[in-house]
Design an enzyme around this catalytic site. Structure first.
Site, PDB file in Angstrom:
ATOM      1  N   GLU A 162       3.649   5.828  -5.884  1.00 31.02           N
ATOM      2  CA  GLU A 162       4.613   5.052  -5.103  1.00 31.02           C
ATOM      3  C   GLU A 162       3.856   3.903  -4.446  1.00 31.02           C
ATOM      4  O   GLU A 162       3.198   4.058  -3.425  1.00 31.02           O
ATOM      5  CB  GLU A 162       5.277   5.919  -4.029  1.00 31.02           C
ATOM      6  CG  GLU A 162       6.456   5.221  -3.361  1.00 31.02           C
ATOM      7  CD  GLU A 162       6.436   5.271  -1.837  1.00 31.02           C
ATOM      8  OE1 GLU A 162       7.404   4.780  -1.233  1.00 31.02           O
ATOM      9  OE2 GLU A 162       5.461   5.760  -1.250  1.00 31.02           O
ATOM     10  N   ASP A 190       3.062   9.914  -2.728  1.00 27.78           N
ATOM     11  CA  ASP A 190       3.768   9.127  -1.727  1.00 27.78           C
ATOM     12  C   ASP A 190       2.802   8.249  -0.933  1.00 27.78           C
ATOM     13  O   ASP A 190       1.739   8.700  -0.511  1.00 27.78           O
ATOM     14  CB  ASP A 190       4.513  10.076  -0.779  1.00 27.78           C
ATOM     15  CG  ASP A 190       5.256   9.331   0.308  1.00 27.78           C
ATOM     16  OD1 ASP A 190       6.193   8.584  -0.028  1.00 27.78           O
ATOM     17  OD2 ASP A 190       4.884   9.491   1.492  1.00 27.78           O
TER      18      ASP A 190
END
Length: 631
Positions: free
Chosen positions: A304, A262
């Site tokens: 991401e 992330d």
């Protein structure tokens, strides 16, 4: 160091990467040999802790390193609580997931986070515990085991840029313990933070302005790039990198196959820069890639990186020194919704040309909708040639997709609106953005037919792209927006909950009824998904190109692989259109099994065509697969 008492398999894997790991680690952490030795020992500890069955899984995948490529992977993204309440609930519904054709289950953040200050689970207070209301780490392992038994892989978010302010490290930092303050970015006053603010963009200028927060308990300023309750980790401290890598490997040892890194571009901070995409980020990701190849080589890293292609592609690394196995194709997603709103395919065609030019070894994760918003980070330099101005165009896109534009039946909502800059992002489910919600509200069957066609056409476009297509849970039945979040004190100020509603299992029960919206979409998507796995032309190794249709409303894509050639045509117009193609071969419509020339192809409004020809010898024409009837 490599200890000669370590297992041969581990020593072989570590030896393969040892010199590069040591070099990169020494460069990043100023020749801290003690920290590097600890890192290697930590890797061995997690190798030892890995179960025998997961080690067998690793060995099998090492023999077929491209196991996740091809044309058979289909993902589904879900919140555990929204899908089935708990991890045990998800496990009990695996047969439904398999019925959807899914073999890649992406569970949204489920580690322990404080209520009301979690950003949807992205403020982790304990990386070793599942949120109690969702289950336990043992439940996660059990779910992963059952998924593996059914031929499914499990993906889980790893929130690596920051921790919750409730994390043990943060709590000890608040008490003044320097060792733990050094794991974050603490400053005695605002002088240095103010210097950072001169060059570091704000992520949420309206809802969480600035990149720093005053910590009253410590009487110091702490870096908080996203929200005040999310404290940025200092990866310049080797202890942070070592311990966070250990947290990641712990998830892998509980059966997680794909680690979603992330906010990875943010993890290295340097004064005087944007603190985005710095070279040290790639060093860290490369080290994490090698760590997984040593401990759990069956694991994939999904990055991401929600940025333009020029900044996304470097996260693949190189073929010799790879970083992420997969990256999100966020630009194609945003360009797709731009095309829905404008009915003009020129930007999407331009963007896809860039993607098609990339090496086939690069694997993108493709999607229409996900848990997050749609941001309009489009190629405005390209759009300028058509007289399009950025701020005004963003307003048009948002007006159209929220239904404010005359004639639009889209039903989205704005997210993080910034009137000062004329900027806002967008939320909403695929079905509601397509107009299905409005059509059902009006009880307008003609509109409903048209917008279900649009929904299925967009999914056909998704399945035509190389890479791994991922459905957002609920999209398989055309789930609509959930407006109940407006009445929830913990959610009302975050419009992304509009598309994060609970899966309606009463609607799921309608999936086999062809008279319902749920049945029409579910059966339509299953038919397309089966075709994708049936024909080699959808393999990710296929050659891909843009087909000139001489019609700015119709996107044309060509694919060729192993003697099969596909011409895919997608009409984004609300009117019937013609694709002015003139392919010389004899083609078959994959949806009907009937011959259909790829010449001046007429396509209904919001519809598509998959036309295929084969150069193989003695290959009979295949008809579209029929669906099994349920008792």
């Amino acid at each position: 160091m490599i200890d000669e008492t370590w297992e041969k398999e581990f020593r072989t894997r570590l030896g393969r990467h040892y010199d590069e790991m040591k070099w990169l680690y020494a460069e990043l952490y100023h020749n801290d040999q003690h920290a590097f030795d600890y890192f290697c020992t930590m890797l061995h500890d997690y190798y030892q802790q890995r179960s025998d069955i997961l080690k067998e899984w690793d060995q099998a995948r090492e023999m077929v390193p491209d196991w996740y490529k091809g044309n058979e992977m289909l993902g589904m993204l879900m919140y555990t609580n929204c899908f089935a309440g708990t991890l045990k609930g998800v496990k009990s519904h695996l047969d439904y997931i398999k019925e959807c054709g899914v073999n890649y289950v992406h569970l949204m953040p489920l580690l322990q986070s404080p209520k009301g200050r979690s950003d949807g689970g992205y403020a982790v207070s304990d990386f070793r515990k599942v949120e109690p209301e969702l289950g336990t780490m043992e439940d996660l392992s059990d779910l992963a085991t059952e998924c593996h038994n059914k031929g499914m892989s499990v993906c889980l978010d790893f929130v690596m840029n920051h921790t919750s302010e409730d994390h043990e490290w943060a709590q000890r930092a608040k008490k003044g313990e320097k060792e733990y303050q050094d794991r974050y970015f603490f400053f005695d006053n605002w002088d240095i933070p103010n210097e950072f603010e001169k060059t570091v963009p704000q992520v949420f200028p309206q809802t969480a302005p600035g990149n720093f927060t005053w910590c009253d308990e410590a009487q110091k300023v702490v870096m908080t790039t996203f929200y005040p309750y999310q404290w940025d980790l200092n990866y310049a401290n080797p202890t942070v990198f070592n311990d966070m890598t250990a947290n990641m490997l712990n998830l892998c040892n509980h059966g997680v196959d794909i680690i979603r890194l992330d906010a990875v571009p943010y993890i290295w901070k340097t004064l005087g820069t944007s603190c985005r995409n710095l070279p040290q980020v790639h060093t860290l990701v490369r080290l994490m890639r090698m760590a997984t190849e040593v401990v759990c080589p069956g694991t994939l890293l999904l990055g991401e990186v929600v940025m333009e292609p020029s900044k996304v592609v470097p996260y693949f690394g190189t073929l010799e020194k790879p970083e992420c196995h997969m990256l999100y194709n966020v630009t194609t997603m945003a360009s797709t919704w731009h095309t829905v709103a404008t009915h003009d395919v020129r930007l999407l065609r331009h963007q896809l040309e860039s993607v098609f030019a990339l090496p086939k070894e690069y694997t993108f994760l493709n999607y229409l909708r996900c848990h997050d918003d749609i941001g309009w980070g489009l190629d405005y330099d390209f759009l300028k040639q058509f007289g399009i101005e950025e701020v005004a165009h963003k307003k048009y896109l948002n007006d159209y997709l929220t239904g404010k534009w005359y004639g639009s039946d889209s039903r989205g909502e704005l997210y993080n609106d910034d009137p000062r800059l004329g900027d806002a992002r967008l939320t909403g489910t695929t079905a509601s953005l397509c107009g299905i919600e409005a059509a059902e509200y009006e009880k307008n069957d003609e509109k409903l037919d048209r917008y279900i066609r649009l929904d299925i056409m967009l999914h056909a476009f998704l399945l035509t792209q190389s890479g791994i297509p991922v459905l957002y849970s609920g999209d398989e039945i055309g789930q609509l927006n959930d407006y109940s979040y407006h009445n929830d004190p913990l959610k009302w100020d975050d419009s992304r909950y509009l598309h994060r509603g609970n899966l309606n299992w009463d609607e799921v029960a309608l999936r086999n009824d062809p008279k319902t919206r749920q049945g029409r979409i579910f059966q339509g998507l299953r038919r397309l998904e089966k075709l994708r796995t049936q024909y080699e032309v959808f393999d990710s190794a296929a050659d891909t190109w843009i087909v000139e249709t001489y019609n700015d409303h119709i996107l044309g894509i060509g694919r060729y692989y192993n003697g099969e050639k596909l011409i895919a045509l997608f009409n984004f117009s609300e009117f019937d259109e013609t694709a002015w193609v003139n392919e010389v071969e004899d083609y078959t419509d994959l949806l009907t099994g009937e011959p259909r020339p790829a010449k001046a192809v007429g396509i209904r409004a919001y519809d598509f065509a998959w036309l295929m020809t084969s150069f193989k010898k003695s290959v009979p024409t295949k008809k579209a697969p029929t669906l099994e009837k349920k008792a």
